[in-house]
Design a protein around this motif. Structure first.
Motif, short mmCIF file in Angstrom:
data_model
loop_
_atom_site.label_atom_id
_atom_site.label_comp_id
_atom_site.label_asym_id
_atom_site.label_seq_id
_atom_site.Cartn_x
_atom_site.Cartn_y
_atom_site.Cartn_z
N LYS A 65 6.30 -105.09 3.81
CA LYS A 65 7.75 -104.94 3.58
C LYS A 65 8.06 -103.74 2.70
O LYS A 65 9.10 -103.08 2.87
CB LYS A 65 8.33 -106.22 2.98
CG LYS A 65 8.48 -107.35 4.00
CD LYS A 65 9.38 -106.93 5.16
CE LYS A 65 9.51 -108.00 6.19
NZ LYS A 65 10.26 -107.55 7.39
N GLY A 66 7.18 -103.46 1.76
CA GLY A 66 7.38 -102.29 0.90
C GLY A 66 7.32 -101.00 1.69
O GLY A 66 8.15 -100.10 1.52
N ALA B 256 10.41 -100.07 3.96
CA ALA B 256 11.59 -99.45 3.37
C ALA B 256 11.65 -97.95 3.65
O ALA B 256 12.73 -97.37 3.77
CB ALA B 256 11.61 -99.70 1.86
N LYS C 112 13.06 -94.70 -2.62
CA LYS C 112 11.72 -94.48 -2.11
C LYS C 112 10.72 -94.32 -3.25
O LYS C 112 9.58 -94.80 -3.18
CB LYS C 112 11.68 -93.24 -1.21
CG LYS C 112 12.36 -93.44 0.14
CD LYS C 112 12.25 -92.20 0.99
CE LYS C 112 12.95 -92.38 2.35
NZ LYS C 112 12.86 -91.17 3.17
N TYR D 150 9.90 -97.77 -4.55
CA TYR D 150 9.00 -98.46 -3.62
C TYR D 150 7.60 -97.87 -3.70
O TYR D 150 6.60 -98.60 -3.65
CB TYR D 150 9.53 -98.37 -2.19
CG TYR D 150 10.56 -99.42 -1.84
CD1 TYR D 150 10.19 -100.74 -1.63
CD2 TYR D 150 11.91 -99.09 -1.72
CE1 TYR D 150 11.11 -101.71 -1.30
CE2 TYR D 150 12.85 -100.06 -1.40
CZ TYR D 150 12.45 -101.36 -1.19
OH TYR D 150 13.39 -102.32 -0.87
N ARG D 151 7.51 -96.55 -3.80
CA ARG D 151 6.21 -95.88 -3.86
C ARG D 151 5.43 -96.34 -5.09
O ARG D 151 4.23 -96.63 -5.00
CB ARG D 151 6.41 -94.36 -3.87
CG ARG D 151 5.16 -93.57 -3.58
CD ARG D 151 5.47 -92.09 -3.42
NE ARG D 151 6.11 -91.80 -2.14
CZ ARG D 151 7.36 -91.35 -2.00
NH1 ARG D 151 8.12 -91.13 -3.07
NH2 ARG D 151 7.84 -91.10 -0.80
N ARG E 228 5.86 -99.19 -6.76
CA ARG E 228 5.53 -100.60 -6.58
C ARG E 228 4.34 -100.77 -5.64
O ARG E 228 3.42 -101.56 -5.91
CB ARG E 228 6.75 -101.33 -6.02
CG ARG E 228 6.53 -102.78 -5.67
CD ARG E 228 6.66 -103.66 -6.85
NE ARG E 228 6.72 -105.07 -6.47
CZ ARG E 228 6.75 -106.05 -7.33
NH1 ARG E 228 6.75 -105.81 -8.62
NH2 ARG E 228 6.79 -107.31 -6.93
N LEU E 229 4.34 -100.02 -4.55
CA LEU E 229 3.24 -100.10 -3.60
C LEU E 229 1.93 -99.64 -4.24
O LEU E 229 0.87 -100.24 -4.01
CB LEU E 229 3.54 -99.26 -2.36
CG LEU E 229 4.49 -99.91 -1.36
CD1 LEU E 229 5.01 -98.86 -0.38
CD2 LEU E 229 3.77 -101.02 -0.60
N THR F 130 4.09 -91.96 4.13
CA THR F 130 4.99 -92.35 3.04
C THR F 130 4.60 -91.70 1.71
O THR F 130 5.26 -91.90 0.70
CB THR F 130 5.00 -93.88 2.85
OG1 THR F 130 3.66 -94.33 2.58
CG2 THR F 130 5.53 -94.57 4.09
#
Length: 202
Positions: free
Chosen positions: A107-108, A111, A122, A125-126, A128-129, A168
């Protein structure tokens, strides 16, 4: 059976598992952009969610959601040991990994492929991933695969989503255990066969 897939999408995971299982299956391209099949059929008429993968069984039943599909496939060939037996703690560990990958990683990454996602979002999210992938790297220490020395369907899923680190720009170059895992996966004939069919490698 029929597997509806889109090249490089999360449907690569059950595609790999099909090769591991040695199960016969027709592969049908389902564009995630046009939502049309090669014969012009509206994919939404088969899967109202509009997403891949979709596994259509010989009796006409349809199964969606990658983690459910890969477990179904594994259970068709228990001798291949692609998933531990139901009722064992090992099976629940597998389910634990599948849930982590789908909720914390898949899910991450998703996005980044949403139109109009702001660069600031972004970046969040980056970060967090990266944290979540570092956790995976730590869990892979001293192990060949997520569950230990043996490949399971969770490994196909992890490999699939970590393919998305390049487009990503999520840097995993320093995560040695994860990099070694990816090299082991890339060496598996099932991975090579699935990726070649989807045009991801030559």
């Amino acid at each position: 059976m029929k597997l509806y897939y889109s090249p490089g999408a999360c449907s690569l995971s059950p595609h790999i598992v099909l090769h591991e299982a040695g199960l016969p299956c027709d592969l049908v391209l389902a564009s995630t952009k046009t939502h049309k099949l090669p014969d012009g059929t509206d994919y939404y008429t088969l899967n109202p969610k509009g997403s891949v993968p979709l596994l259509e069984l010989d009796n006409g039943e349809r199964l969606t959601e990658g983690p459910a599909i890969v477990q179904y496939l594994a259970d068709q060939v228990p001798d291949r040991k692609l998933a531990p037996a139901f009722g064992t703690m090992a099976r629940y560990r597998l389910i634990e990994w599948l849930n982590f990958i789908t909720s914390e990683l898949h899910k991450g990454f998703g996005a980044f492929f949403m139109p109009g996602m702001p660069d600031e979002a972004k970046a969040l999210y980056r970060n967090r991933l990266r944290q979540r992938l570092q956790y995976v790297d730590e869990q892979l220490a001293g192990k060949s695969y997520l569950m230990g020395d043996d490949f399971t369907v969770a490994d196909a899923y992890l490999f699939t989503v970590t393919n998305w680190t390049v487009p990503t720009q999520v840097d995993i170059s320093d995560l040695a255990n994860l990099q070694a895992f990816r090299e082991r996966m890339l060496a598996r004939p099932s991975v090579q066969a699935a990726m070649k069919h989807e045009g991801l490698i030559k």
